[in-house]
Design a protein around this motif. Structure first.
Motif, PDB file in Angstrom:
ATOM      1  N   PHE A   9       5.640  19.331  -3.263  1.00  0.00           N
ATOM      2  CA  PHE A   9       4.834  18.750  -4.338  1.00  0.00           C
ATOM      3  C   PHE A   9       5.262  17.311  -4.612  1.00  0.00           C
ATOM      4  CE2 PHE A   9       3.744  17.860  -8.738  1.00  0.00           C
ATOM      5  CZ  PHE A   9       2.446  18.352  -8.827  1.00  0.00           C
ATOM      6  N   LEU A  10       6.584  17.062  -4.612  1.00  0.00           N
ATOM      7  CA  LEU A  10       7.094  15.714  -4.898  1.00  0.00           C
ATOM      8  C   LEU A  10       6.800  14.732  -3.757  1.00  0.00           C
ATOM      9  CD1 LEU A  10      10.567  16.511  -6.546  1.00  0.00           C
ATOM     10  CD2 LEU A  10       8.517  15.623  -7.675  1.00  0.00           C
ATOM     11  N   GLN A  11       6.525  15.256  -2.555  1.00  0.00           N
ATOM     12  CA  GLN A  11       6.211  14.366  -1.429  1.00  0.00           C
ATOM     13  C   GLN A  11       4.923  13.601  -1.692  1.00  0.00           C
ATOM     14  OE1 GLN A  11       5.963  16.405   2.318  1.00  0.00           O
ATOM     15  NE2 GLN A  11       6.147  14.548   3.534  1.00  0.00           N
ATOM     16  N   ASN A  12       3.988  14.227  -2.427  1.00  0.00           N
ATOM     17  CA  ASN A  12       2.684  13.612  -2.683  1.00  0.00           C
ATOM     18  C   ASN A  12       2.453  13.271  -4.150  1.00  0.00           C
ATOM     19  OD1 ASN A  12       1.939  14.050   0.099  1.00  0.00           O
ATOM     20  ND2 ASN A  12       1.581  16.205  -0.424  1.00  0.00           N
ATOM     21  N   ASN A  13       3.450  13.555  -5.021  1.00  0.00           N
ATOM     22  CA  ASN A  13       3.265  13.303  -6.455  1.00  0.00           C
ATOM     23  C   ASN A  13       4.504  12.630  -7.031  1.00  0.00           C
ATOM     24  OD1 ASN A  13       0.652  15.010  -7.220  1.00  0.00           O
ATOM     25  ND2 ASN A  13       1.872  16.235  -5.788  1.00  0.00           N
ATOM     26  N   GLU A  14       4.284  11.900  -8.108  1.00  0.00           N
ATOM     27  CA  GLU A  14       5.382  11.190  -8.762  1.00  0.00           C
ATOM     28  C   GLU A  14       6.425  12.153  -9.323  1.00  0.00           C
ATOM     29  OE1 GLU A  14       6.192   7.877  -9.624  1.00  0.00           O
ATOM     30  OE2 GLU A  14       4.810   7.274  -8.044  1.00  0.00           O
ATOM     31  N   GLN A  15       5.956  13.172 -10.080  1.00  0.00           N
ATOM     32  CA  GLN A  15       6.894  14.080 -10.726  1.00  0.00           C
ATOM     33  C   GLN A  15       6.237  15.405 -11.085  1.00  0.00           C
ATOM     34  OE1 GLN A  15       8.337  12.597 -14.475  1.00  0.00           O
ATOM     35  NE2 GLN A  15       6.303  12.397 -15.379  1.00  0.00           N
ATOM     36  N   ILE A  16       7.077  16.354 -11.396  1.00  0.00           N
ATOM     37  CA  ILE A  16       6.642  17.632 -11.983  1.00  0.00           C
ATOM     38  C   ILE A  16       6.918  17.501 -13.476  1.00  0.00           C
ATOM     39  CG2 ILE A  16       7.087  20.119 -12.099  1.00  0.00           C
ATOM     40  CD1 ILE A  16       8.081  19.914  -9.172  1.00  0.00           C
ATOM     41  N   THR A  17       5.881  17.453 -14.284  1.00  0.00           N
ATOM     42  CA  THR A  17       6.061  17.168 -15.720  1.00  0.00           C
ATOM     43  C   THR A  17       6.640  18.347 -16.493  1.00  0.00           C
ATOM     44  OG1 THR A  17       3.762  17.783 -16.089  1.00  0.00           O
ATOM     45  CG2 THR A  17       4.230  15.443 -15.786  1.00  0.00           C
ATOM     46  N   LYS A 167      11.659  14.643 -10.920  1.00  0.00           N
ATOM     47  CA  LYS A 167      11.161  13.572 -10.060  1.00  0.00           C
ATOM     48  C   LYS A 167      12.136  13.377  -8.897  1.00  0.00           C
ATOM     49  CE  LYS A 167      13.187   9.875 -12.884  1.00  0.00           C
ATOM     50  NZ  LYS A 167      12.894   8.644 -13.649  1.00  0.00           N
TER      51      LYS A 167
END
Length: 485
Positions: A9-17, A167
């Motif tokens: 998930f972090l490979q394609n997104n800034e962070q896990i909120t 993140k």
């Protein structure tokens, strides 16, 4: 699976909120996700920030009302639509707790008319309490008034939910590298191709599981060492059960003394009486109680053998001292120094400073020509080894010592004089019937083991030191005992 989901998930997104929402979206167990996050954070694959949320959960009572309805609605439905029902009949239809709460709440809501007969005042009611409980159970938000009302009725309690926002960290990679953790033969042969986990040479080793000494045992050892250094020998104190004769009569304590009442002493039912006593000595003790002797007038009462035969849990270790002195008197006299530290029992109300069982420390010296000055000198020597150099003595009364003194020491921390023990010289009415020579005197003193232990370890409630309420961590963590330092 959770690790792949987080790193992917972090490979394609800034962070896990929010790790909770992330777990729900990917159908993962949140506890597993939290464990993976902590592991990845330890290797700096990710950086994390704590999230805390206060949520409300139903108590057992709240869950019951969410399923069955609130007590007020249950009571309302138990009242017939037309007419009335007697209060006694209504009570039989409902559980006691439901009836009690239902009467209060339904009356407060003006749903029913309460009296000897109970009747409805309205035709229909809405179970708002059940609705609010179901709403909270489903994780939906509720208004502040509803929360306060349910909280006041103890139907809900707060619960802190903990999660993380995540993140990428400085060592982020889409897949965790497998590092070698052991120096095996195969790893050493291929060491150039492997990445080894760093060793933390400052890490503490796993704590050893071992037995621990109770604080009382540590202080007891220190007292025992002091007695041994002063040339005392320990008396055998293995008999908790003692006869009234050795516990009271041999000490010239009258049979009508309040301490011998069942309100102060634990008497045994089985076996209720002792089997054997030294008859010649019993006769001498009886005589000195009834008519006196050895310069004493006695107590002038009818001494009863059945009272002396009663078995009890010893109220003081002086019962052991009386046995030892009697045994000493049966041989050619030799001066002795005795001590004992063991458990005694008294029928007292339990509070923060008293228990029905505690430990008594006792010391005695038996020699020819001893005086009160000798007793004061020994006490100063003994207590100075405990770090108590400032002593005062106050006249007191004991049935078996004359003169008797209470011992006080100045407590620097409290800034006042504190009673620390009792002392005296055994009376001739106690010693001479045993057969000891007339010029032999016995000086003795005693104190509790619990009080100095509580002072040394900063404990203000004796039940935290001795008994079933003792915290086992106290035993594991208490420091070594160094009396007088």
């Amino acid at each position: 699976m959770a690790e792949e989901a987080i790193l992917g998930f972090l490979q394609n997104n800034e962070q896990i909120t929010d790790s909770g929402q992330f777990s729900a979206e990917f159908n993962l167990d949140h506890n597993e996700v939290v464990n993976v996050i902590k592991s990845l954070h330890g290797f700096r694959y990710i950086d994390v920030q704590d999230i805390k949320k206060e949520t409300w959960v139903l108590t057992d009572e709240g869950k019951k009302y969410a399923a069955e309805g609130s007590p007020e609605v249950q009571l309302f439905l138990a009242v017939p639509e037309e007419g009335s029902i007697s209060k006694d009949e209504l009570q039989k239809k409902l559980a006691p707790s439901v009836f009690k709460i239902g009467c209060s709440q339904a009356g407060k809501n003006k749903w029913v008319e309460m009296g000897k007969q109970v009747s409805r005042k309205v035709k229909h009611v809405e179970d708002k309490v059940k609705g609010q409980l179901l709403q909270i159970q489903e994780g939906k938000e509720s208004d502040k008034d509803s929360i306060n009302s349910l909280k006041a009725r103890k139907l809900i309690v707060p619960q802190i939910w903990k999660g993380y926002s995540v993140k990428k960290g400085p060592n982020y990679a889409p897949e965790r590298k497998k590092v070698a953790t052991d120096l095996t033969r195969e790893n050493l042969q291929n060491w150039k191709e492997l990445e080894f986990k760093e060793y933390n040479f400052e890490a503490k080793g796993a704590p050893l599981e071992a037995g621990h000494l109770h604080a009382l045992l540590k202080v007891r050892k220190q007292f025992k060492d002091i007695f041994v250094q002063m040339g005392f020998e320990e008396m055998p104190t293995n008999n908790f059960v003692e006869s009234s004769f050795w516990n009271f009569d041999a000490l010239f304590q009258p049979q009508q003394h309040p301490a011998r009442d069942s309100h102060d002493t634990f008497f045994l039912k089985v076996p209720s009486t002792t089997r054997t006593l030294p008859e010649d000595y019993v006769e001498k003790v009886k005589r000195v109680h009834e008519t006196g002797g050895y310069g004493s007038r006695g107590y002038n009462y009818d001494w009863k053998r059945e009272e002396a035969n009663k078995n009890l849990l010893r109220t003081h270790t002086t019962a052991v001292s009386s046995r030892m002195l009697y045994a000493l008197a049966q041989k050619p006299f030799v001066p002795k120094k005795y001590f004992s530290i063991d458990r005694v029992f008294r029928n007292e109300a339990v509070d923060r400073t008293h228990l029905a069982e505690f430990h008594q420390i006792e010391g005695l010296i038996c020699d020819r020509g001893l005086t009160l000055g000798d007793l004061i000198g020994v006490l100063k020597d003994f207590f100075s080894r405990l770090g108590m150099s400032k002593l005062r003595f106050k006249p007191a009364y004991n049935p078996y010592t004359e003169p008797s003194m209470e011992i006080f020491s100045y407590h620097e921390g409290l800034g006042k004089w504190v009673e620390i023990g009792n002392s005296g010289m055994f009376r001739p009415e106690m010693l001479l019937p045993m057969g000891l020579p007339e010029d032999v005197r016995v000086i003795a003193w005693g104190l509790s083991l619990e009080r100095p232990t509580m002072i040394l370890y900063g404990i203000d409630n004796i039940r935290d030191l001795f008994g079933h309420k003792v915290d086992l961590d106290l035993i594991k963590r208490n420091p070594i005992c160094r009396i007088g330092i």
